[in-house]
Write an enzyme that holds these catalytic residues in place. Structure first.
Site, mmCIF file in Angstrom:
data_model
loop_
_atom_site.group_PDB
_atom_site.id
_atom_site.type_symbol
_atom_site.label_atom_id
_atom_site.label_comp_id
_atom_site.label_asym_id
_atom_site.label_seq_id
_atom_site.Cartn_x
_atom_site.Cartn_y
_atom_site.Cartn_z
ATOM 1 N N TRP A 195 0.780 -1.123 -0.350
ATOM 2 C CA TRP A 195 -0.278 0.174 -0.097
ATOM 3 C C TRP A 195 1.062 1.526 0.045
ATOM 4 C CZ3 TRP A 195 -0.827 3.966 4.109
ATOM 5 C CH2 TRP A 195 -1.092 4.955 4.031
ATOM 6 N N ASP A 474 -14.516 1.649 -5.458
ATOM 7 C CA ASP A 474 -13.269 1.655 -4.616
ATOM 8 C C ASP A 474 -13.480 0.859 -3.866
ATOM 9 O OD1 ASP A 474 -10.920 2.183 -2.910
ATOM 10 O OD2 ASP A 474 -11.231 4.125 -2.405
ATOM 11 N N ASP A 544 -2.585 5.597 -2.862
ATOM 12 C CA ASP A 544 -3.196 6.605 -2.229
ATOM 13 C C ASP A 544 -1.849 7.587 -1.807
ATOM 14 O OD1 ASP A 544 -5.399 5.902 -2.092
ATOM 15 O OD2 ASP A 544 -4.972 4.825 -0.140
HETATM 16 C C1 GLA Z 1 -9.223 4.533 -0.364
HETATM 17 C C2 GLA Z 1 -8.946 5.185 -1.547
HETATM 18 C C3 GLA Z 1 -8.964 7.227 -1.388
HETATM 19 C C4 GLA Z 1 -9.825 7.111 -0.312
HETATM 20 C C5 GLA Z 1 -10.234 6.151 0.989
HETATM 21 C C6 GLA Z 1 -11.368 6.744 1.560
HETATM 22 O O1 GLA Z 1 -8.179 4.160 0.603
HETATM 23 O O2 GLA Z 1 -7.845 4.925 -2.137
HETATM 24 O O3 GLA Z 1 -8.007 7.361 -2.105
HETATM 25 O O4 GLA Z 1 -11.078 7.284 -1.657
HETATM 26 O O5 GLA Z 1 -10.610 4.841 -0.039
HETATM 27 O O6 GLA Z 1 -11.798 5.641 1.980
#
Ligand code: GLA
Length: 724
Positions: A195, A474, A544
């Site tokens: 991640w 998502d 992220d």
């Molecule tokens: C994931 C996505 C983020 C955001 C969060 C929301 O981690 O990658 O961009 O949308 O979820 O919970």
């Protein structure tokens, strides 16, 4: 073009610059003959080595075992003498395994048929070879499919298994492609991470034994990637040979390169056999996903450009396929769960004034979702937060001249949700065990047909309630507890693949019923950045991690396979929320421009001098976007290798313009200016850079001297234009 020579029993697939050749060994087995640089000759049957005397003195010239263990196979099978990696394992009603697949027939046709329920490349200008093989005793038939497109250098393979017998069989393994070659002292290239650290490139020597990359997480994953390539030792960006495979699938996968006793190499790719068992009734068929094979004799750069063009022209679909996507601002890093209508409108107003075109309301708008602890599955608007409802908010955002987008995580169910309280059996679960929680949520059992309808209707109800023009889909946890209260005992092994088929069905319905919707896939950052997802969404959230420096390696690994137009990349605030690093706003913008550009911040809350730069940044992005969307990508230098700077270039197809991105990660004291060699230009043409003339030849062979940048984390964009 695909040809078959009846005399030599050789099939030849020609792309623009490559040939893929296969043939019949002893009129019986489908053997691999050649893959590489384009050949005119079809007289290639000698490469099957059928005339070769046995390795050890023996009266028996062709014992089947020795033969099958050395013959280069197009689709390997175990149990009858090939001890290398097998592509298929089937268990019969007697509980026995072992196949002997021999050629039955073939057909060559124009175009490419769609794959049943699976994402796949498409195009009327294609040609397809389909070979049918059969295992006589069981009646199991295997259809090998190979497609080429007139404008592409890729060869696309897939496999369909048909149970032509009288009883059910169980498929325990169905790989989608196999490539047998002689070893050339290859390296193996794959992509790995975690991640916030997705798709870092890893290159290692292929020794004896196997080199494996795989996912058992029910998603293509942050950790490994459904890609594997063999590289000759001299392979660089511009030189050397590459044999690459990329899987058009988003679930569990296995990719393996195996170096065998006689210095042959076998590369296979397909659905991971672990936890996989598919019951095939008599007369039924199983379609395995497709693999894109790319050969390049001009290094990794040509491989990347082949993948990029194929995905842009023959995989991505829909209205936004060739369109520049709207510049968006996403509420996630701006507010996390802490927002209401008033705040979102204030953010949107400021964003609209700066030139941002779309507001995306991320996680936190539904049920009682004020943290990541609950409510997944309860897709009703939280009117305590969104006073006046969703339609009011969207109308107000539209009135500011902005589009509106929304976040969903449709595949999940929180234990703390009305949905779970009503239907605890809808989560994936193993009998008698407490489910494994990740991010305080379970995964829905999408193998239940009513589940797909339920999820779809929940999404539709929201989408139809307001003018929503974008969805971020998502998926924030891997699959565990692979058990279904719906499937019978002898079909539990089908669950992970059925889950993927259901996700694909949902996205197919969504994109069909809402053709104007822009869909962006996402999975806890970039855990489902794969060609399967690109079939439904023209862009995918890459990671992220929005730190400009961390992004360099992530984006380099992603750009290795995927067009820049597919890579969701945003400018966020500093100190960066993931690593705490502070980088200049300009640098964050320049790094994010190598993707679908947007912001992940509240423009009201960032320093005024950064905010003032946003209109200019958007203007720059719009200027370069057509080139970034459609141009050829060249990697010039990698921060991963040199630990100082990163550099890549996009050149227009007609070579009349280029843009170079240069990011200096660390400054050095007392060094001469950097010289970079451009690529992909016209040698004989004259180009203008900053008002100065250069010959294409000089820029590519001798190089361009860059101005020196003072400080760490600095970046610049260099425009190259043909002199008229
Ligand atoms: C994931 C996505 C983020 C955001 C969060 C929301 O981690 O990658 O961009 O949308 O979820 O919970």
């Amino acid at each position: 073009m695909i040809t078959y020579n009846e005399n030599t029993k050789i099939f030849k697939l020609d792309t623009k610059t490559t040939s893929y050749v296969l043939g019949l060994a002893d009129d019986k087995y489908v053997g691999h003959v050649y893959y590489g640089k384009k050949l005119e000759s079809t007289d290639l049957g000698y490469l099957l080595r059928l005339e070769e005397p046995p390795f050890v003195p023996s009266k028996n010239l062709r014992e089947k075992v020795t033969f099958l263990d050395t013959c280069p196979m197009e689709y390997s099978f175990s149990g009858s003498g090939d001890f290398r990696e097998s592509c298929i394992t089937a268990t019969t009603a007697e509980g026995q395994q072992g196949l002997d697949l021999t050629y039955v027939s073939h057909r060559i046709y124009t175009g490419k048929e769609a794959l049943d329920s699976l994402p796949a490349t498409w195009g009327a200008d294609g040609e397809t070879l389909e070979i049918t093989m059969e295992d006589e005793p069981t009646g199991i038939r295997v259809l090998l499919s190979y497609s080429v497109f007139a404008d592409s250098d890729a060869v696309i393979r897939s496999v369909k298994v048909i149970n032509g017998g009288k009883e059910a069989v169980y498929l325990d393994r169905v790989m989608s492609a196999c490539l047998d070659m002689d070893n050339e002292n290859y390296d193996v290239l794959s992509l790995h991470g975690s991640w916030a650290r997705e798709r870092h490139m890893e290159r290692q020597s292929l020794g004896y034994g196997s080199c494996v990359t795989e996912s058992l997480r029910g998603e293509s994953s942050h950790q490994d990637h459904p890609f594997l390539a063999l590289l000759t030792k001299n392979c660089t960006q511009a030189e050397g040979e590459v044999y690459a495979m990329n899987f058009v699938y988003s679930g569990n996968f296995l990719a393996k390169a195996q170096r065998c006793q006689h210095d042959t190499v076998r590369m296979v790719m397909g659905i991971h056999p672990e936890n996989f068992r598919w019951k095939l009734e008599a007369g039924e068929s199983f379609q395995a996903p497709e693999v894109v094979c790319v050969y390049s004799d001009e290094g990794l750069g040509k491989m990347s450009r082949t993948f990029h063009d194929l995905y842009r022209n023959h995989l991505i679909r829909g209205k936004y396929k060739d369109q520049i996507r709207p510049v968006l601002v996403n509420s996630w890093e701006a507010a996390y769960f802490d927002f209401d209508t008033e705040q979102l409108l204030a953010l949107a107003k400021q964003a609209a004034e700066l030139g941002i075109e779309m507001l995306v309301m991320d996680d936190g708008w539904f049920g009682q979702r004020n943290s990541d602890e609950g409510s997944l599955g309860d897709w009703t608007v939280n009117e305590e937060k969104l006073k006046g409802g969703l339609k009011y908010l969207v109308d107000e955002v539209n009135a500011l001249g902005m589009k509106f987008g929304i976040w969903f995580e449709p595949e999940m169910i929180s234990p703390d949700s009305d949905l779970y309280r009503a239907h605890p059996d809808w989560a994936l679960q193993l009998k008698g065990r407490t489910g494994s929680m990740a991010r305080a949520q379970y995964v829905l059992d999408l193998s239940r047909p009513e589940m797909v309808d339920y999820v779809y209707e929940s999404l539709c109800a929201v989408l139809r309630s307001a003018n929503i023009e974008y969805v971020k889909w998502d998926m924030n946890r891997p699959l565990t507890d692979i058990g279904s209260t719906y499937l019978p005992a002898d079909r539990q092994g089908e669950l992970s693949h059925r889950y993927m088929l259901a996700v694909y069905e949902l996205q197919e319905r969504l994109t069909r019923d809402f053709p104007d919707l822009l869909l962006e896939n996402c999975s806890s950052g970039g855990a489902r950045f794969d060609p399967g997802m690109l079939y439904y969404s023209p862009q995918i959230w890459c990671s992220d991690d929005t730190d400009a420096i961390e992004r360099l390696a992530i984006q380099e690994g992603t750009q290795l396979l995927y067009p820049l137009s597919t890579i969701g990349a945003h400018v966020s605030d500093c100190p960066n929320h993931t690593v705490g690093r502070v980088t200049p706003f300009e640098t964050r913008g320049i790094v994010a421009m190598a993707g679908t550009f947007g912001y992940e911040l509240d423009p009201r809350k960032i320093p005024a001098e950064d905010r003032e730069k946003i209109p200019g940044q958007i203007e720059d992005y719009k200027k370069y976007a057509p080139l970034i969307q459609k141009g050829d990508y060249y990697r010039i230098s990698s921060y991963q290798d040199n630990h100082l700077f990163d550099c890549y270039e996009i050149v227009s197809k007609d070579k009349s313009e280029a843009v170079v991105f240069f990011i200096q990660v660390l400054n050095e004291p007392n060094y001469r200016s950097r010289k970079i060699r451009l690529q992909g230009l016209e040698e004989k043409a004259t180009y203008l850079i900053d008002g100065k003339s250069y010959s294409g030849e000089a820029l590519m062979s001798a190089g361009l001297i860059l101005q020196r940048l003072q400080g760490d984390f600095q970046a610049q964009i260099i425009e190259v234009r043909l002199k008229s």
